[in-house]
Design a protein around this motif. Structure first.
Motif, PDB file in Angstrom:
ATOM      1  N   LYS A  94     -22.521  58.342  -9.432  1.00 33.08           N
ATOM      2  CA  LYS A  94     -22.645  57.172 -10.310  1.00 33.08           C
ATOM      3  C   LYS A  94     -21.403  56.379 -10.249  1.00 33.08           C
ATOM      4  N   LYS A  96     -18.884  52.649 -11.512  1.00 32.37           N
ATOM      5  CA  LYS A  96     -18.909  51.431 -12.285  1.00 32.37           C
ATOM      6  C   LYS A  96     -18.445  50.120 -11.374  1.00 32.37           C
ATOM      7  N   ILE A  97     -19.350  49.019 -11.538  1.00 29.51           N
ATOM      8  CA  ILE A  97     -18.978  47.909 -10.634  1.00 29.51           C
ATOM      9  C   ILE A  97     -18.162  46.984 -11.179  1.00 29.51           C
ATOM     10  N   MET A 101     -22.391  45.871 -15.068  1.00 26.72           N
ATOM     11  CA  MET A 101     -23.149  46.767 -14.207  1.00 26.72           C
ATOM     12  C   MET A 101     -22.440  47.967 -13.802  1.00 26.72           C
ATOM     13  N   LYS A 102     -23.688  48.850 -13.344  1.00 24.49           N
ATOM     14  CA  LYS A 102     -23.045  50.153 -12.706  1.00 24.49           C
ATOM     15  C   LYS A 102     -23.797  50.211 -11.424  1.00 24.49           C
ATOM     16  N   GLY A 103     -23.557  51.310 -10.695  1.00 26.63           N
ATOM     17  CA  GLY A 103     -24.276  51.592  -9.321  1.00 26.63           C
ATOM     18  C   GLY A 103     -24.342  53.039  -9.303  1.00 26.63           C
ATOM     19  N   ASN A 104     -25.287  53.221  -8.360  1.00 28.58           N
ATOM     20  CA  ASN A 104     -25.345  54.691  -7.749  1.00 28.58           C
ATOM     21  C   ASN A 104     -25.721  54.762  -6.335  1.00 28.58           C
ATOM     22  N   TYR A 129     -28.540  49.770  -8.740  1.00 30.33           N
ATOM     23  CA  TYR A 129     -27.777  48.945  -9.431  1.00 30.33           C
ATOM     24  C   TYR A 129     -28.401  49.015 -10.993  1.00 30.33           C
ATOM     25  N   ASN A 130     -27.668  49.362 -11.958  1.00 33.31           N
ATOM     26  CA  ASN A 130     -28.211  49.239 -13.644  1.00 33.31           C
ATOM     27  C   ASN A 130     -27.490  48.265 -14.110  1.00 33.31           C
ATOM     28  N   PHE A 131     -28.414  47.464 -14.937  1.00 33.66           N
ATOM     29  CA  PHE A 131     -27.682  46.217 -15.810  1.00 33.66           C
ATOM     30  C   PHE A 131     -27.655  46.847 -17.144  1.00 33.66           C
TER      31      PHE A 131
END
Length: 131
Positions: A94, A96-97, A101-104, A129-131
């Motif tokens: 995981k 951090k963008i 927003m985060k990504g994995n 992607y997680n918002f």
């Protein structure tokens, strides 16, 4: 055809290092190449998963899913199955963008791959992607 999965998931954090959840996905067909881009419905899926934090931003992932692909059941010579099960285990990272927003990225092994008709690859690579 090339497909992309659009999925939604919810999780319950049962431990400071672990979470379990369920989700659903929609398979969007994208065509057969840059000269033939067309959006079509290619199926749907349901899934369950468990994540366990190993160290830092690395996680152990496991899950079970069923993917519905209606076009496979009408393949040539009558082969194919419309519901395909997958048992998955693997690792994820995981990251951090930006601040919102985060990504994995996941690399998963499907230990039920040899039951798929038509046969699929045992290794799945997923980005999210997680918002």
């Amino acid at each position: 055809p090339t497909t992309g999965d659009l999925a939604g998931q919810v999780a319950y954090k049962f431990h400071k290092n672990g979470s379990v959840g369920v989700g659903a996905s929609y398979k969007l067909g994208l065509g057969t190449g840059f000269n033939d881009i067309s959006f079509t419905s290619q199926g749907a899926g349901i899934r369950s998963f468990i994540d366990w934090k190993l160290k830092g931003t690395f996680f152990l992932n496991g899950g079970y899913e069923q993917n519905f692909q209606p076009n496979y059941s009408t393949a040539a010579q009558g082969i194919g199955q419309s519901w395909t099960p997958s048992g998955l285990i693997g690792l994820s990272k995981k990251y951090k963008i930006n601040s919102k927003m985060k990504g994995n990225m996941m690399v998963l092994f499907d230990f039920l791959y040899n039951q798929h008709i038509p046969r699929t690859d045992p290794i799945k690579v997923r980005m999210g992607y997680n918002f």
